[in-house]
Design a protein around this motif. Structure first.
Motif, PDB file in Angstrom:
ATOM      1  N   SER A  63      97.009  39.973  89.025  1.00  0.00           N
ATOM      2  CA  SER A  63      96.141  40.798  88.193  1.00  0.00           C
ATOM      3  C   SER A  63      94.687  40.607  88.605  1.00  0.00           C
ATOM      4  CB  SER A  63      96.306  40.427  86.718  1.00  0.00           C
ATOM      5  OG  SER A  63      97.621  40.652  86.276  1.00  0.00           O
ATOM      6  N   ILE A  64      93.877  41.616  88.357  1.00  0.00           N
ATOM      7  CA  ILE A  64      92.451  41.520  88.630  1.00  0.00           C
ATOM      8  C   ILE A  64      91.740  40.929  87.422  1.00  0.00           C
ATOM      9  CG2 ILE A  64      92.435  43.436  90.268  1.00  0.00           C
ATOM     10  CD1 ILE A  64      91.396  45.235  88.037  1.00  0.00           C
ATOM     11  N   SER A  65      90.591  40.359  87.673  1.00  0.00           N
ATOM     12  CA  SER A  65      89.755  39.786  86.613  1.00  0.00           C
ATOM     13  C   SER A  65      88.503  40.637  86.484  1.00  0.00           C
ATOM     14  CB  SER A  65      89.390  38.340  86.952  1.00  0.00           C
ATOM     15  OG  SER A  65      88.570  37.791  85.942  1.00  0.00           O
ATOM     16  N   ILE A  66      88.293  41.210  85.316  1.00  0.00           N
ATOM     17  CA  ILE A  66      87.210  42.163  85.100  1.00  0.00           C
ATOM     18  C   ILE A  66      85.994  41.481  84.493  1.00  0.00           C
ATOM     19  CG2 ILE A  66      86.541  44.228  83.786  1.00  0.00           C
ATOM     20  CD1 ILE A  66      89.422  45.149  83.994  1.00  0.00           C
ATOM     21  N   HIS A  67      84.824  41.881  84.964  1.00  0.00           N
ATOM     22  CA  HIS A  67      83.564  41.441  84.359  1.00  0.00           C
ATOM     23  C   HIS A  67      83.269  42.386  83.197  1.00  0.00           C
ATOM     24  CE1 HIS A  67      79.535  39.930  83.849  1.00  0.00           C
ATOM     25  NE2 HIS A  67      79.011  41.111  84.137  1.00  0.00           N
ATOM     26  N   TRP A  68      83.532  41.919  81.992  1.00  0.00           N
ATOM     27  CA  TRP A  68      83.450  42.793  80.828  1.00  0.00           C
ATOM     28  C   TRP A  68      82.010  42.974  80.362  1.00  0.00           C
ATOM     29  CZ3 TRP A  68      87.481  45.606  79.787  1.00  0.00           C
ATOM     30  CH2 TRP A  68      88.755  45.127  80.071  1.00  0.00           C
ATOM     31  N   THR A  69      81.619  44.218  80.212  1.00  0.00           N
ATOM     32  CA  THR A  69      80.354  44.581  79.562  1.00  0.00           C
ATOM     33  C   THR A  69      80.688  45.653  78.535  1.00  0.00           C
ATOM     34  OG1 THR A  69      79.826  46.392  81.086  1.00  0.00           O
ATOM     35  CG2 THR A  69      79.082  44.165  81.715  1.00  0.00           C
ATOM     36  N   PRO A  70      79.806  45.896  77.561  1.00  0.00           N
ATOM     37  CA  PRO A  70      80.099  46.959  76.592  1.00  0.00           C
ATOM     38  C   PRO A  70      80.352  48.312  77.249  1.00  0.00           C
ATOM     39  CG  PRO A  70      78.334  45.573  75.762  1.00  0.00           C
ATOM     40  CD  PRO A  70      78.601  45.120  77.162  1.00  0.00           C
ATOM     41  N   ALA A  71      79.607  48.646  78.288  1.00  0.00           N
ATOM     42  CA  ALA A  71      79.790  49.939  78.954  1.00  0.00           C
ATOM     43  C   ALA A  71      81.163  50.037  79.600  1.00  0.00           C
ATOM     44  CB  ALA A  71      78.702  50.160  79.999  1.00  0.00           C
ATOM     45  N   VAL A  72      81.607  48.943  80.238  1.00  0.00           N
ATOM     46  CA  VAL A  72      82.930  48.940  80.876  1.00  0.00           C
ATOM     47  C   VAL A  72      84.018  49.080  79.823  1.00  0.00           C
ATOM     48  CG1 VAL A  72      84.562  47.524  82.180  1.00  0.00           C
ATOM     49  CG2 VAL A  72      82.168  47.639  82.895  1.00  0.00           C
ATOM     50  N   ARG A  73      83.905  48.363  78.732  1.00  0.00           N
ATOM     51  CA  ARG A  73      84.893  48.476  77.651  1.00  0.00           C
ATOM     52  C   ARG A  73      84.927  49.899  77.096  1.00  0.00           C
ATOM     53  NH1 ARG A  73      87.358  44.047  75.703  1.00  0.00           N
ATOM     54  NH2 ARG A  73      86.548  42.016  76.341  1.00  0.00           N
ATOM     55  N   TYR A  74      83.769  50.484  76.915  1.00  0.00           N
ATOM     56  CA  TYR A  74      83.697  51.840  76.355  1.00  0.00           C
ATOM     57  C   TYR A  74      84.402  52.831  77.268  1.00  0.00           C
ATOM     58  CZ  TYR A  74      81.543  55.910  74.065  1.00  0.00           C
ATOM     59  OH  TYR A  74      81.326  57.098  73.380  1.00  0.00           O
ATOM     60  N   LEU A  75      84.131  52.751  78.562  1.00  0.00           N
ATOM     61  CA  LEU A  75      84.747  53.669  79.515  1.00  0.00           C
ATOM     62  C   LEU A  75      86.249  53.447  79.621  1.00  0.00           C
ATOM     63  CD1 LEU A  75      82.026  53.562  82.317  1.00  0.00           C
ATOM     64  CD2 LEU A  75      82.563  55.522  80.848  1.00  0.00           C
ATOM     65  N   LEU A  76      86.669  52.188  79.600  1.00  0.00           N
ATOM     66  CA  LEU A  76      88.101  51.912  79.716  1.00  0.00           C
ATOM     67  C   LEU A  76      88.860  52.311  78.457  1.00  0.00           C
ATOM     68  CD1 LEU A  76      88.221  48.518  81.656  1.00  0.00           C
ATOM     69  CD2 LEU A  76      88.782  50.812  82.496  1.00  0.00           C
ATOM     70  N   ARG A  77      88.229  52.249  77.298  1.00  0.00           N
ATOM     71  CA  ARG A  77      88.902  52.728  76.093  1.00  0.00           C
ATOM     72  C   ARG A  77      89.246  54.205  76.215  1.00  0.00           C
ATOM     73  NH1 ARG A  77      85.447  49.730  71.186  1.00  0.00           N
ATOM     74  NH2 ARG A  77      86.596  47.751  71.286  1.00  0.00           N
ATOM     75  N   ASP A  94      80.834  50.304  70.587  1.00  0.00           N
ATOM     76  CA  ASP A  94      80.359  51.638  70.217  1.00  0.00           C
ATOM     77  C   ASP A  94      78.868  51.633  69.930  1.00  0.00           C
ATOM     78  OD1 ASP A  94      82.966  53.363  69.831  1.00  0.00           O
ATOM     79  OD2 ASP A  94      83.387  51.423  68.930  1.00  0.00           O
ATOM     80  N   ALA A  95      78.408  50.591  69.267  1.00  0.00           N
ATOM     81  CA  ALA A  95      76.983  50.491  68.950  1.00  0.00           C
ATOM     82  C   ALA A  95      76.141  50.444  70.223  1.00  0.00           C
ATOM     83  CB  ALA A  95      76.720  49.259  68.088  1.00  0.00           C
ATOM     84  N   ALA A  96      76.609  49.691  71.219  1.00  0.00           N
ATOM     85  CA  ALA A  96      75.878  49.598  72.486  1.00  0.00           C
ATOM     86  C   ALA A  96      75.880  50.932  73.220  1.00  0.00           C
ATOM     87  CB  ALA A  96      76.496  48.510  73.362  1.00  0.00           C
ATOM     88  N   ALA A  97      77.015  51.631  73.215  1.00  0.00           N
ATOM     89  CA  ALA A  97      77.097  52.941  73.878  1.00  0.00           C
ATOM     90  C   ALA A  97      76.173  53.940  73.204  1.00  0.00           C
ATOM     91  CB  ALA A  97      78.532  53.446  73.856  1.00  0.00           C
ATOM     92  N   ALA A 121      73.443  53.234  71.455  1.00  0.00           N
ATOM     93  CA  ALA A 121      72.055  52.836  71.678  1.00  0.00           C
ATOM     94  C   ALA A 121      71.574  53.193  73.082  1.00  0.00           C
ATOM     95  CB  ALA A 121      71.906  51.335  71.438  1.00  0.00           C
ATOM     96  N   SER A 122      72.464  53.069  74.072  1.00  0.00           N
ATOM     97  CA  SER A 122      72.083  53.354  75.462  1.00  0.00           C
ATOM     98  C   SER A 122      72.165  54.830  75.810  1.00  0.00           C
ATOM     99  CB  SER A 122      72.980  52.563  76.413  1.00  0.00           C
ATOM    100  OG  SER A 122      74.318  53.054  76.357  1.00  0.00           O
ATOM    101  N   GLY A 123      72.806  55.613  74.951  1.00  0.00           N
ATOM    102  CA  GLY A 123      73.000  57.023  75.247  1.00  0.00           C
ATOM    103  C   GLY A 123      74.233  57.295  76.084  1.00  0.00           C
ATOM    104  N   LEU A 124      75.019  56.241  76.360  1.00  0.00           N
ATOM    105  CA  LEU A 124      76.237  56.438  77.158  1.00  0.00           C
ATOM    106  C   LEU A 124      77.203  57.383  76.455  1.00  0.00           C
ATOM    107  CD1 LEU A 124      77.987  55.624  79.623  1.00  0.00           C
ATOM    108  CD2 LEU A 124      78.856  53.716  78.228  1.00  0.00           C
ATOM    109  N   GLY A 125      77.371  57.205  75.151  1.00  0.00           N
ATOM    110  CA  GLY A 125      78.278  58.057  74.395  1.00  0.00           C
ATOM    111  C   GLY A 125      78.181  57.755  72.919  1.00  0.00           C
ATOM    112  N   PRO A 126      78.879  58.527  72.102  1.00  0.00           N
ATOM    113  CA  PRO A 126      78.792  58.350  70.654  1.00  0.00           C
ATOM    114  C   PRO A 126      79.632  57.176  70.167  1.00  0.00           C
ATOM    115  CG  PRO A 126      80.417  60.002  71.138  1.00  0.00           C
ATOM    116  CD  PRO A 126      79.820  59.611  72.465  1.00  0.00           C
ATOM    117  N   SER A 127      79.309  56.700  68.999  1.00  0.00           N
ATOM    118  CA  SER A 127      80.214  55.791  68.305  1.00  0.00           C
ATOM    119  C   SER A 127      81.401  56.602  67.818  1.00  0.00           C
ATOM    120  CB  SER A 127      79.510  55.138  67.116  1.00  0.00           C
ATOM    121  OG  SER A 127      80.430  54.499  66.274  1.00  0.00           O
ATOM    122  N   VAL A 128      82.599  56.044  67.951  1.00  0.00           N
ATOM    123  CA  VAL A 128      83.781  56.796  67.523  1.00  0.00           C
ATOM    124  C   VAL A 128      83.761  57.067  66.017  1.00  0.00           C
ATOM    125  CG1 VAL A 128      85.300  56.111  69.406  1.00  0.00           C
ATOM    126  CG2 VAL A 128      85.099  54.638  67.382  1.00  0.00           C
ATOM    127  N   ALA A 129      82.991  56.289  65.274  1.00  0.00           N
ATOM    128  CA  ALA A 129      82.896  56.527  63.827  1.00  0.00           C
ATOM    129  C   ALA A 129      82.337  57.918  63.532  1.00  0.00           C
ATOM    130  CB  ALA A 129      82.027  55.462  63.169  1.00  0.00           C
TER     131      ALA A 129
END
Length: 266
Positions: free
Chosen positions: A4-18, A194-197, A199-207
């Motif tokens: 398996s690969i080991s991922i460097h997790w950041t909020p942006a990476v988690r958001y995109l992978l979700r 979601d809060a980080a996404a 705040a950065s403008g990457l995308g909306p909070s799912v809420a």
């Protein structure tokens, strides 16, 4: 056997992978109907929608790999992210990993109800991602939105036919709705990612998607003369990497060839 690969997790990476995993696992479940749908036209339609979702996932996984690899000496590609992550590293909601129903190929009514729920969710997400601060994500959203609109329309048409059809089709549709509805709350369970996404403008909070989602799903159910089920206290946690027992079986099918024959390509 490939590790398996080991991922460097950041909020942006988690958001995109979700988002990517929601599309990938949804496509995997729809693809199980290939050759088994009730009629030939529907067999083709479900298979094409599965391909749409896999295509969306491919684009998102490629972007996620690029974002994850920024400032690092390697970049994971779409195949590595799809085939070489462990179960806990998949971040799709539990709703999309549930089986199509008991037996083979499953319950068509359940697939239609889930498709209505998920396609509405993705459509609303894509609409808001068109204004993403990440140009590539905005471009992906522009194409994916057209596909999601068709997926929602297709599911809505079938939902009306089944819900307002025969006694048998209505019974099975109501049963599918009752089974799947408790899982919808997870779709809007916002957290620090979601809060980080947002705040950065990457995308909306799912809420933010919950109110319009409920309104659109209610309209689909009204057309099908179906009642919206009551809320449940049940909590699913797939978006946080804690999955149902069904996820492992999906990954066993999805990952087998790449794990057994590392680097294999068509």
């Amino acid at each position: 056997m490939s590790a398996s690969i080991s991922i460097h997790w950041t909020p942006a990476v988690r958001y995109l992978l979700r988002l990517a995993d929601t599309c990938l696992i949804s496509g995997q479940r729809l693809a199980e109907w290939c050759g088994h749908a009730p009629v030939l036209e529907e067999d083709i339609a479900l298979t094409n929608m599965a391909l749409d979702l896999v295509g969306q996932s491919r684009a998102l996984l490629t972007l996620a790999g690029q974002v994850e690899g920024r400032g690092r000496d390697r970049v994971f590609d779409e195949d590595q992210l799809a085939f070489l992550r462990d179960e806990r590293d998949y971040l799709n909601p539990t709703l999309v990993e549930l089986p199509n129903g008991t037996g083979k190929p499953g319950d068509f009514a359940l697939t239609i109800v889930r498709s209505a729920m998920v396609s509405t969710y993705l459509k609303l997400w894509w609409q808001r991602l068109a204004d993403s601060s990440e140009p590539e994500l905005a471009a992906i959203a522009g194409k994916a939105l057209k596909e999601a609109r068709y997926h929602q329309q297709h599911a809505g048409d079938w939902l009306a036919r089944l819900g307002d059809g025969t006694d048998e089709s209505r019974r099975r549709t109501e049963a599918a709705l009752a089974k799947l509805w408790p899982y919808h709350a997870e779709l809007f369970d916002a957290d620090e990612v979601d809060a980080a996404a947002q705040a950065s403008g990457l995308g909306p909070s799912v809420a933010e998607l919950k109110a319009p989602w409920l309104a659109e799903v209610r309209a689909l159910l009204d057309e099908a003369t179906l009642a919206m089920p009551p809320d449940s206290k049940f909590v699913s946690t797939g978006r946080r990497g804690v999955h149902s027992e069904h996820m492992g079986y999906i990954l066993a099918d999805l990952q087998y060839l790449q794990r057994a024959y590392p680097g294999g390509a068509w």
